[in-house]
Structure formats: C-alpha cells, structure tokens
Design a protein around this motif. Structure first.
Motif, PDB file in Angstrom:
ATOM      1  N   MET A   1       0.839  -1.169   0.000  1.00  0.00           N
ATOM      2  CA  MET A   1       0.000   0.000   0.000  1.00  0.00           C
ATOM      3  C   MET A   1       0.893   1.246   0.000  1.00  0.00           C
ATOM      4  O   MET A   1       1.879   1.315   0.706  1.00  0.00           O
ATOM      5  N   ASP A   2       0.508   2.181  -0.779  1.00  0.00           N
ATOM      6  CA  ASP A   2       1.289   3.403  -0.901  1.00  0.00           C
ATOM      7  C   ASP A   2       0.932   4.363   0.238  1.00  0.00           C
ATOM      8  O   ASP A   2      -0.219   4.737   0.409  1.00  0.00           O
ATOM      9  N   ILE A   3       1.941   4.729   1.010  1.00  0.00           N
ATOM     10  CA  ILE A   3       1.709   5.593   2.174  1.00  0.00           C
ATOM     11  C   ILE A   3       1.279   6.997   1.732  1.00  0.00           C
ATOM     12  O   ILE A   3       0.426   7.612   2.364  1.00  0.00           O
ATOM     13  N   ALA A   4       1.828   7.499   0.662  1.00  0.00           N
ATOM     14  CA  ALA A   4       1.467   8.838   0.193  1.00  0.00           C
ATOM     15  C   ALA A   4       0.000   8.876  -0.247  1.00  0.00           C
ATOM     16  O   ALA A   4      -0.724   9.838   0.055  1.00  0.00           O
ATOM     17  N   ALA A   5      -0.444   7.846  -0.950  1.00  0.00           N
ATOM     18  CA  ALA A   5      -1.842   7.795  -1.397  1.00  0.00           C
ATOM     19  C   ALA A   5      -2.779   7.679  -0.199  1.00  0.00           C
ATOM     20  O   ALA A   5      -3.836   8.322  -0.162  1.00  0.00           O
ATOM     21  N   LEU A   6      -2.402   6.858   0.765  1.00  0.00           N
ATOM     22  CA  LEU A   6      -3.208   6.706   1.971  1.00  0.00           C
ATOM     23  C   LEU A   6      -3.297   8.024   2.741  1.00  0.00           C
ATOM     24  O   LEU A   6      -4.380   8.412   3.212  1.00  0.00           O
ATOM     25  N   SER A   7      -2.192   8.705   2.846  1.00  0.00           N
ATOM     26  CA  SER A   7      -2.180   9.989   3.529  1.00  0.00           C
ATOM     27  C   SER A   7      -3.069  11.006   2.817  1.00  0.00           C
ATOM     28  O   SER A   7      -3.806  11.757   3.459  1.00  0.00           O
ATOM     29  N   THR A   8      -3.027  11.026   1.496  1.00  0.00           N
ATOM     30  CA  THR A   8      -3.856  11.937   0.709  1.00  0.00           C
ATOM     31  C   THR A   8      -5.335  11.614   0.894  1.00  0.00           C
ATOM     32  O   THR A   8      -6.164  12.514   1.071  1.00  0.00           O
ATOM     33  N   GLN A   9      -5.660  10.326   0.877  1.00  0.00           N
ATOM     34  CA  GLN A   9      -7.052   9.926   1.067  1.00  0.00           C
ATOM     35  C   GLN A   9      -7.555  10.310   2.458  1.00  0.00           C
ATOM     36  O   GLN A   9      -8.690  10.787   2.616  1.00  0.00           O
ATOM     37  N   LEU A  10      -6.742  10.096   3.472  1.00  0.00           N
ATOM     38  CA  LEU A  10      -7.144  10.463   4.833  1.00  0.00           C
ATOM     39  C   LEU A  10      -7.330  11.976   4.963  1.00  0.00           C
ATOM     40  O   LEU A  10      -8.263  12.438   5.637  1.00  0.00           O
ATOM     41  N   ALA A  11      -6.477  12.743   4.317  1.00  0.00           N
ATOM     42  CA  ALA A  11      -6.620  14.199   4.357  1.00  0.00           C
ATOM     43  C   ALA A  11      -7.905  14.634   3.658  1.00  0.00           C
ATOM     44  O   ALA A  11      -8.602  15.546   4.127  1.00  0.00           O
ATOM     45  N   GLN A  12      -8.237  13.968   2.547  1.00  0.00           N
ATOM     46  CA  GLN A  12      -9.470  14.298   1.834  1.00  0.00           C
ATOM     47  C   GLN A  12     -10.702  13.949   2.668  1.00  0.00           C
ATOM     48  O   GLN A  12     -11.673  14.707   2.705  1.00  0.00           O
ATOM     49  N   VAL A  13     -10.679  12.818   3.339  1.00  0.00           N
ATOM     50  CA  VAL A  13     -11.793  12.423   4.200  1.00  0.00           C
ATOM     51  C   VAL A  13     -11.942  13.417   5.345  1.00  0.00           C
ATOM     52  O   VAL A  13     -13.060  13.839   5.682  1.00  0.00           O
ATOM     53  N   ASN A  14     -10.819  13.818   5.923  1.00  0.00           N
ATOM     54  CA  ASN A  14     -10.849  14.786   7.002  1.00  0.00           C
ATOM     55  C   ASN A  14     -11.419  16.120   6.512  1.00  0.00           C
ATOM     56  O   ASN A  14     -12.238  16.734   7.187  1.00  0.00           O
ATOM     57  N   LEU A  15     -11.006  16.556   5.336  1.00  0.00           N
ATOM     58  CA  LEU A  15     -11.521  17.802   4.765  1.00  0.00           C
ATOM     59  C   LEU A  15     -13.018  17.709   4.498  1.00  0.00           C
ATOM     60  O   LEU A  15     -13.775  18.629   4.817  1.00  0.00           O
ATOM     61  N   MET A  16     -13.481  16.577   3.939  1.00  0.00           N
ATOM     62  CA  MET A  16     -14.910  16.406   3.660  1.00  0.00           C
ATOM     63  C   MET A  16     -15.722  16.445   4.962  1.00  0.00           C
ATOM     64  O   MET A  16     -16.802  17.023   5.001  1.00  0.00           O
ATOM     65  N   GLN A  17     -15.215  15.839   6.019  1.00  0.00           N
ATOM     66  CA  GLN A  17     -15.913  15.873   7.300  1.00  0.00           C
ATOM     67  C   GLN A  17     -15.987  17.288   7.852  1.00  0.00           C
ATOM     68  O   GLN A  17     -17.031  17.717   8.351  1.00  0.00           O
ATOM     69  N   ASN A  18     -14.884  18.026   7.751  1.00  0.00           N
ATOM     70  CA  ASN A  18     -14.876  19.399   8.248  1.00  0.00           C
ATOM     71  C   ASN A  18     -15.824  20.289   7.458  1.00  0.00           C
ATOM     72  O   ASN A  18     -16.535  21.122   8.029  1.00  0.00           O
ATOM     73  N   VAL A  19     -15.869  20.106   6.155  1.00  0.00           N
ATOM     74  CA  VAL A  19     -16.775  20.891   5.319  1.00  0.00           C
ATOM     75  C   VAL A  19     -18.220  20.534   5.642  1.00  0.00           C
ATOM     76  O   VAL A  19     -19.081  21.417   5.763  1.00  0.00           O
ATOM     77  N   SER A  20     -18.501  19.262   5.821  1.00  0.00           N
ATOM     78  CA  SER A  20     -19.844  18.822   6.153  1.00  0.00           C
ATOM     79  C   SER A  20     -20.298  19.420   7.482  1.00  0.00           C
ATOM     80  O   SER A  20     -21.432  19.892   7.611  1.00  0.00           O
ATOM     81  N   LEU A  21     -19.432  19.421   8.480  1.00  0.00           N
ATOM     82  CA  LEU A  21     -19.777  20.012   9.770  1.00  0.00           C
ATOM     83  C   LEU A  21     -19.981  21.521   9.652  1.00  0.00           C
ATOM     84  O   LEU A  21     -20.890  22.079  10.287  1.00  0.00           O
ATOM     85  N   ALA A  22     -19.176  22.177   8.853  1.00  0.00           N
ATOM     86  CA  ALA A  22     -19.320  23.623   8.683  1.00  0.00           C
ATOM     87  C   ALA A  22     -20.654  23.964   8.020  1.00  0.00           C
ATOM     88  O   ALA A  22     -21.342  24.903   8.426  1.00  0.00           O
ATOM     89  N   VAL A  23     -21.031  23.195   7.004  1.00  0.00           N
ATOM     90  CA  VAL A  23     -22.310  23.438   6.326  1.00  0.00           C
ATOM     91  C   VAL A  23     -23.471  23.164   7.273  1.00  0.00           C
ATOM     92  O   VAL A  23     -24.450  23.918   7.314  1.00  0.00           O
ATOM     93  N   THR A  24     -23.371  22.115   8.058  1.00  0.00           N
ATOM     94  CA  THR A  24     -24.417  21.797   9.033  1.00  0.00           C
ATOM     95  C   THR A  24     -24.548  22.911  10.071  1.00  0.00           C
ATOM     96  O   THR A  24     -25.661  23.307  10.424  1.00  0.00           O
TER      97      THR A  24
END
Length: 61
Positions: A1-24
């Motif tokens: 598993m590529d650590i850079a890809a995993l890190s990017t995916q986790l950052a994107q998930v974190n960003l989506m959660q933060n945006v979702s909470l902000a909109v809510t």
C-alpha cells in the motif's frame, strides 16, 4: 500500500468531514435566526386583547 496515497485519502476524508460540519453549523445557525425572527415578529404583531372583551353576554329571549 502506498503511504502517500493513503495519507492523501485520509486528508481528503478529514476535509470532507470538516466541510460537512461547517455546512451543518451554517444551516443550524440560519434556522436559529429564522426561529428567533419568527418569535419576535409574533410577539410584536399580536395586539393586546380588549380590556372588556368577554365580560358581558348579550342574550335576548
């Protein structure tokens, strides 16, 4: 598993959660403001009842 890809995916998930909470939070704040405005408008629009209203009955037989 590529650590850079995993890190990017986790950052994107974190960003989506933060945006979702902000909109809510924005939606909740808007609803709160609309509720407050509604209550204030109801308090100012309802006139006081007439002081003698309902104290006498007009009956004719």
């Amino acid at each position: 598993m590529d650590i850079a890809a995993l890190s990017t995916q986790l950052a994107q998930v974190n960003l989506m959660q933060n945006v979702s909470l902000a909109v809510t939070n924005m939606a909740m704040d808007a609803q709160q403001q609309m509720s407050t405005d509604l209550v204030e408008s109801l308090e100012t629009s309802v006139p006081a009842p007439h002081p003698t209203l309902g104290q006498t009955i007009d009956i004719s037989v």
